[in-house]
Design a protein around this motif. Structure first.
Motif, short mmCIF file in Angstrom:
data_model
loop_
_atom_site.label_atom_id
_atom_site.label_comp_id
_atom_site.label_asym_id
_atom_site.label_seq_id
_atom_site.Cartn_x
_atom_site.Cartn_y
_atom_site.Cartn_z
N GLU A 12 -2.68 0.93 -17.41
CA GLU A 12 -2.89 2.02 -16.56
C GLU A 12 -1.82 3.22 -16.52
O GLU A 12 -0.46 2.69 -16.94
N LEU B 48 2.20 6.37 -12.48
CA LEU B 48 2.38 7.49 -11.60
C LEU B 48 3.77 7.37 -11.01
O LEU B 48 4.19 6.44 -10.56
N GLU C 126 -3.96 0.51 -5.38
CA GLU C 126 -4.91 -0.71 -5.35
C GLU C 126 -5.52 -0.56 -3.91
O GLU C 126 -5.08 -0.01 -3.17
N LYS D 95 8.79 -2.97 -2.25
CA LYS D 95 8.39 -4.08 -3.02
C LYS D 95 9.38 -4.72 -4.00
O LYS D 95 9.47 -5.90 -4.50
N GLU E 71 5.28 5.81 -2.51
CA GLU E 71 4.13 4.71 -2.29
C GLU E 71 4.23 4.55 -0.68
O GLU E 71 5.10 4.39 0.03
P1 AMP Z 1 -0.42 -3.55 -7.08
O1 AMP Z 1 -0.21 -5.09 -7.08
O2 AMP Z 1 -1.46 -3.12 -7.89
O3 AMP Z 1 0.05 -2.88 -5.77
O4 AMP Z 1 1.07 -3.30 -7.95
C1 AMP Z 1 2.32 -3.52 -7.81
C2 AMP Z 1 3.22 -2.57 -7.53
O5 AMP Z 1 3.50 -2.05 -8.92
C3 AMP Z 1 2.90 -1.37 -6.95
O6 AMP Z 1 3.16 -1.49 -5.69
C4 AMP Z 1 3.50 -0.19 -7.39
O7 AMP Z 1 4.87 -0.08 -7.00
C5 AMP Z 1 3.48 -0.61 -8.92
N1 AMP Z 1 2.56 0.21 -9.37
C6 AMP Z 1 1.17 -0.17 -9.63
N2 AMP Z 1 0.38 0.52 -10.59
C7 AMP Z 1 1.23 1.67 -10.78
C8 AMP Z 1 0.89 2.76 -11.23
N3 AMP Z 1 -0.14 3.22 -11.81
N4 AMP Z 1 2.12 3.87 -11.55
C9 AMP Z 1 3.27 3.34 -11.09
N5 AMP Z 1 3.51 2.11 -10.28
C10 AMP Z 1 2.63 1.37 -10.15
#
Ligand code: AMP
Ligand code: GLY
Length: 438
Positions: free
Chosen positions: A184, A187, A282, A213, A191
């Protein structure tokens, strides 16, 4: 009525704490529970924590409403199993839980519904993935498709790092959860978490909240389950909410309906706001942890009628049991009412978390907190002599509030300092973005 909460973390303690205050609840159970939850709910002795054991308990006790915390129970189909026996249960069914249990599925749904999200590809073999990585912009984000206890997302700064990580993920680092990997675009923005109660058509919003986080101050270090959270968030304006509703929530609910997916429960939208525009990072199909702790702390409304309205249709066995004249449609309930000011929580973790850590450390000072502070327990238990000891990586969520963010920070950290255990670890800068904004 009799209510059962399923789970054993800080989120479930906050839910049980709130449910215990409900006008409608005479008896509250929680399983597996923990030492803190035992103060607000009875922890029954039901043997193991399988869906089958929980179901048998709910049938035996004529539980009127079950509320599910963790995603793994939802992904395993606890809601389907309870509903098949005519029991009322709050949470999404197994099919809807795929929105969290498969990141590839979630991305595919977003693409079909034209929901703003990071550009991506899904791969199942190293060669095609590596080819994509060679031409990607860095940093790049790799996500194991399945549930990986919050550890399946890796942000890679270079091609070398990404290529090695991809090979490990596809090679079984997260077992079958990594058999598919989402690559991916990264970005950059702020958040935010937005939690919604929905019956698949109608929506009642909770306040925006913000998790932290990263393990260390200044948002550095390893990714964790979350080291603290606060609510509301100044950048979570009504205008942003309207935008999310129009570009994310409604298109998603329509797309799910089109696919015949019946979504009833919590919809947690993890957002990255880039120059004022919301992108979905997500979806989670359950309450966030630790966002739920300050949210429940700040909520004035009785939450039980909302769980009741979302959790079933009129005429289910639970209604025939003659429970209470509760409203059975979410639409007819008022918007949730909140205390003014800010709520926040700081996570006290075991040194070493999210990697290796020790358990069984005696916790001191739990009774020395102020009246306007609740210590939600995440990883605690009673030892053989009845003392409360640590039993997990995230141990406690110290939760308080204030009329402004500075006061909330002061009130919370004042209480954090009163509690201790061997190798306690916490961040000192929870809510720093909101502090900077003020
Ligand atoms: P998730 O488990 O998908 O929430 O991902 C864990 C953490 O990774 C998120 O809370 C974001 O801080 C970071 N993250 C996930 N996807 C992205 C993205 N496309 N761009 C930047 N940070 C991301
Ligand atoms: N606080 C992030 C989560 O619950 O997934």
């Amino acid at each position: 009525m009799k209510v059962l909460v399923v789970g054993k973390g800080g989120r479930e303690h906050a839910l049980a704490w709130k449910i215990a205050q409900s006008f409608y609840v005479d008896k509250l159970f929680c399983f597996p529970g923990n030492a803190g939850i035992a103060k607000v709910a009875e922890i029954p002795d039901i043997g193991d924590d399988s869906v089958e054991s929980l179901l048998n308990f709910a049938l035996r006790e004529s539980i009127d409403l079950t509320v599910v915390g963790p995603e793994d129970y939802l992904a395993k189909g606890i809601v389907d199993a309870f509903e098949a026996k005519g029991l009322r249960i709050f949470g999404v069914n197994k099919e809807a839980a795929r929105l969290e249990s498969s990141k590839a599925f979630a991305k595919e749904v977003m693409k079909a519904a034209k929901i703003p999200t990071a550009a991506y590809s899904t791969v199942t073999d190293f060669e095609s993935g590596d080819k994509i990585l060679k031409t990607s912009k860095y940093p790049v984000v790799l996500k194991a498709d399945g549930l990986a206890a919050g550890k399946g997302v890796i942000i890679c700064a270079t091609y070398e790092e990404a290529s090695s990580e991809l090979s490990q993920m596809l090679g079984g680092k997260f077992k079958s959860a990594g058999a598919k990997v989402v690559i991916e675009e990264f970005l950059k923005g702020e958040e935010l978490s937005l939690l919604l109660l929905t019956d698949g058509t109608n929506v009642k919003r909770l306040l925006f909240s913000q998790d932290h986080k990263a393990l260390n101050d200044g948002d550095t270090g390893l990714n964790t389950g979350g080291m603290g959270a606060y609510t509301p968030v100044k950048s979570g304006t009504d205008e942003l909410y309207e935008k999310v509703d129009r570009t994310v929530t409604q298109p998603l609910l329509n797309e799910l309906k089109k696919r015949g997916i019946n979504y009833r429960g919590i919809l947690y939208i993890g957002l990255m706001v880039v120059d004022g525009e919301p992108f979905v990072l997500e979806y989670n199909v359950r309450f966030g942890d630790p966002e739920t702790e300050p949210l429940m702390f700040m909520l004035i409304s009785d939450i039980v009628p909302y769980f009741w309205a979302v959790s079933g249709k009129e005429g289910s066995q639970a209604d025939k049991n003659g429970s209470l004249p509760l409203c059975t449609t979410l639409e007819a309930l008022p918007e949730l009412v909140w205390r003014s000011g800010y709520g926040m929580c700081v996570v006290l973790a075991s040194g070493g978390y999210p990697e290796g850590y020790e358990k069984g450390k005696i916790i001191l000072g739990l009774d020395s907190v102020d009246e306007n502070c609740v210590v939600f327990h995440a990883g605690t238990k009673f030892d053989a002599s009845g003392k409360i000891v640590t039993d997990g990586g995230r141990v406690l969520m110290v939760t308080s509030s204030g009329k402004n963010i500075a006061e909330a920070v002061e009130n919370t950290y004042k209480n954090v300092e009163r509690i201790t255990f061997d190798k306690v670890y916490f961040r000192h800068d929870i809510a720093h973005r909101e502090m900077e904004r003020n």
